[in-house]
Design a protein around this motif. Sequence first.
Motif, mmCIF file in Angstrom:
data_model
loop_
_atom_site.group_PDB
_atom_site.id
_atom_site.type_symbol
_atom_site.label_atom_id
_atom_site.label_comp_id
_atom_site.label_asym_id
_atom_site.label_seq_id
_atom_site.Cartn_x
_atom_site.Cartn_y
_atom_site.Cartn_z
ATOM 1 N N THR A 1 0.824 -1.171 -0.079
ATOM 2 C CA THR A 1 0.006 0.070 0.042
ATOM 3 C C THR A 1 0.841 1.260 0.017
ATOM 4 N N ALA A 2 1.887 1.398 0.538
ATOM 5 C CA ALA A 2 2.888 2.604 0.682
ATOM 6 C C ALA A 2 4.139 1.910 0.305
ATOM 7 N N ALA A 3 4.910 2.650 -0.553
ATOM 8 C CA ALA A 3 6.394 2.406 -0.660
ATOM 9 C C ALA A 3 7.322 3.499 -0.146
ATOM 10 N N SER A 4 8.279 3.224 0.892
ATOM 11 C CA SER A 4 9.037 4.278 1.396
ATOM 12 C C SER A 4 10.152 4.396 0.323
ATOM 13 N N LYS A 5 10.614 5.701 0.424
ATOM 14 C CA LYS A 5 12.008 6.100 -0.477
ATOM 15 C C LYS A 5 13.085 5.561 0.161
ATOM 16 N N MET A 6 13.966 4.928 -0.712
ATOM 17 C CA MET A 6 15.256 4.413 -0.162
ATOM 18 C C MET A 6 16.470 4.920 -1.223
ATOM 19 N N GLN A 7 17.272 5.214 -0.164
ATOM 20 C CA GLN A 7 18.640 5.899 -1.091
ATOM 21 C C GLN A 7 19.655 4.612 -1.055
ATOM 22 N N LEU A 8 19.851 4.484 -2.421
ATOM 23 C CA LEU A 8 20.971 3.178 -2.711
ATOM 24 C C LEU A 8 22.305 3.572 -2.058
ATOM 25 N N SER A 9 22.948 4.785 -2.316
ATOM 26 C CA SER A 9 23.992 5.058 -1.776
ATOM 27 C C SER A 9 24.468 5.520 -0.236
ATOM 28 N N THR A 10 25.436 4.789 0.389
ATOM 29 C CA THR A 10 25.473 4.996 1.849
ATOM 30 C C THR A 10 26.674 5.921 2.115
ATOM 31 N N VAL A 11 27.165 6.259 0.867
ATOM 32 C CA VAL A 11 28.482 7.157 0.887
ATOM 33 C C VAL A 11 28.052 8.691 0.672
ATOM 34 N N PRO A 12 28.396 9.370 1.844
ATOM 35 C CA PRO A 12 28.135 11.033 1.610
ATOM 36 C C PRO A 12 28.659 11.380 0.315
ATOM 37 N N PRO A 13 28.365 12.461 -0.123
ATOM 38 C CA PRO A 13 28.903 13.030 -1.269
ATOM 39 C C PRO A 13 30.260 14.189 -0.714
ATOM 40 N N GLU A 14 30.931 13.939 -1.508
ATOM 41 C CA GLU A 14 32.473 14.656 -1.215
ATOM 42 C C GLU A 14 32.192 16.385 -1.264
ATOM 43 N N PRO A 15 32.822 17.125 -0.442
ATOM 44 C CA PRO A 15 32.577 18.439 -0.304
ATOM 45 C C PRO A 15 33.128 19.217 -1.718
ATOM 46 N N VAL A 16 32.714 20.264 -2.027
ATOM 47 C CA VAL A 16 33.254 21.019 -3.318
ATOM 48 C C VAL A 16 34.145 22.061 -2.569
ATOM 49 N N ILE A 17 35.238 22.695 -3.266
ATOM 50 C CA ILE A 17 36.234 23.555 -2.785
ATOM 51 C C ILE A 17 35.758 25.006 -2.922
ATOM 52 N N PRO A 18 35.440 25.666 -1.969
ATOM 53 C CA PRO A 18 35.099 27.181 -2.122
ATOM 54 C C PRO A 18 36.049 28.040 -1.934
ATOM 55 N N SER A 19 37.299 27.691 -1.549
ATOM 56 C CA SER A 19 38.230 28.608 -1.382
ATOM 57 C C SER A 19 39.527 27.682 -1.232
ATOM 58 N N LYS A 20 40.840 28.060 -1.701
ATOM 59 C CA LYS A 20 42.021 27.353 -1.424
ATOM 60 C C LYS A 20 42.689 28.262 -0.249
ATOM 61 N N LYS A 21 41.936 28.972 0.267
ATOM 62 C CA LYS A 21 42.775 29.840 1.507
ATOM 63 C C LYS A 21 41.682 29.753 2.665
ATOM 64 N N PRO A 22 42.254 29.559 3.777
ATOM 65 C CA PRO A 22 41.405 29.656 5.105
ATOM 66 C C PRO A 22 40.828 31.057 5.268
ATOM 67 N N LYS B 1 21.339 20.972 2.295
ATOM 68 C CA LYS B 1 19.852 20.178 2.448
ATOM 69 C C LYS B 1 19.653 20.006 1.079
ATOM 70 N N PHE B 2 19.922 21.096 0.059
ATOM 71 C CA PHE B 2 19.542 20.791 -1.235
ATOM 72 C C PHE B 2 20.779 20.372 -2.245
ATOM 73 N N LYS B 3 21.759 20.448 -1.893
ATOM 74 C CA LYS B 3 23.136 20.217 -2.728
ATOM 75 C C LYS B 3 23.916 19.279 -2.338
ATOM 76 N N ALA B 4 24.137 19.069 -1.055
ATOM 77 C CA ALA B 4 24.798 17.722 -0.777
ATOM 78 C C ALA B 4 24.101 17.175 0.641
ATOM 79 N N GLN B 5 22.946 16.437 0.230
ATOM 80 C CA GLN B 5 22.317 15.630 1.443
ATOM 81 C C GLN B 5 23.196 14.473 1.738
ATOM 82 N N GLY B 6 23.286 14.636 2.960
ATOM 83 C CA GLY B 6 24.153 13.469 3.726
ATOM 84 C C GLY B 6 25.543 14.186 4.130
#
Length: 129
Positions: free
Chosen positions: A25-46, A76-81
């Motif tokens: 009667t109801a199907a739950s959403k399942m995410q196949l990948s258990t590996v979180p996404p890699e972060p992007v690099i916004p700056s190469k300096k601190p 929440k939208f670009k790097a869930q996990g």
Amino acid sequence: MSTLVAKLDHRWISFPLRQPGLRVTAASKMQLSTVPPEPVIPSKKPFKVELVGGKRYSWCTCGHSRNQPFCDGSHKFKAQGLFPLRFIPDKDATVWLCGCKYTNNPPYCDGTHKQDFIVSAPLHDQTDC
């Protein structure tokens, strides 16, 4: 009930197989990948920041925030996990927070941005957001 086992992304996962004649009667959403996404690099300096002792901060771990080095909820939208690193400094201090997101001492810069894999990597373009 039998189980189907599949190898995806170097990790074994299993799916229960439904028996014929059983209604679902109801199907739950399942995410196949258990590996979180890699972060992007916004700056190469601190980022040099003035922290207030006792105040709670949320350091961006995904690199998508437009409020670097702090989180604005973009994960929440670009790097869930990936989630922000929340921390409270003991006292007022001027610190260098990591901008490449690959530090081994988060949220503080440890010089990782000087390594070849960061130096040669492309910067994340915020206009793509």
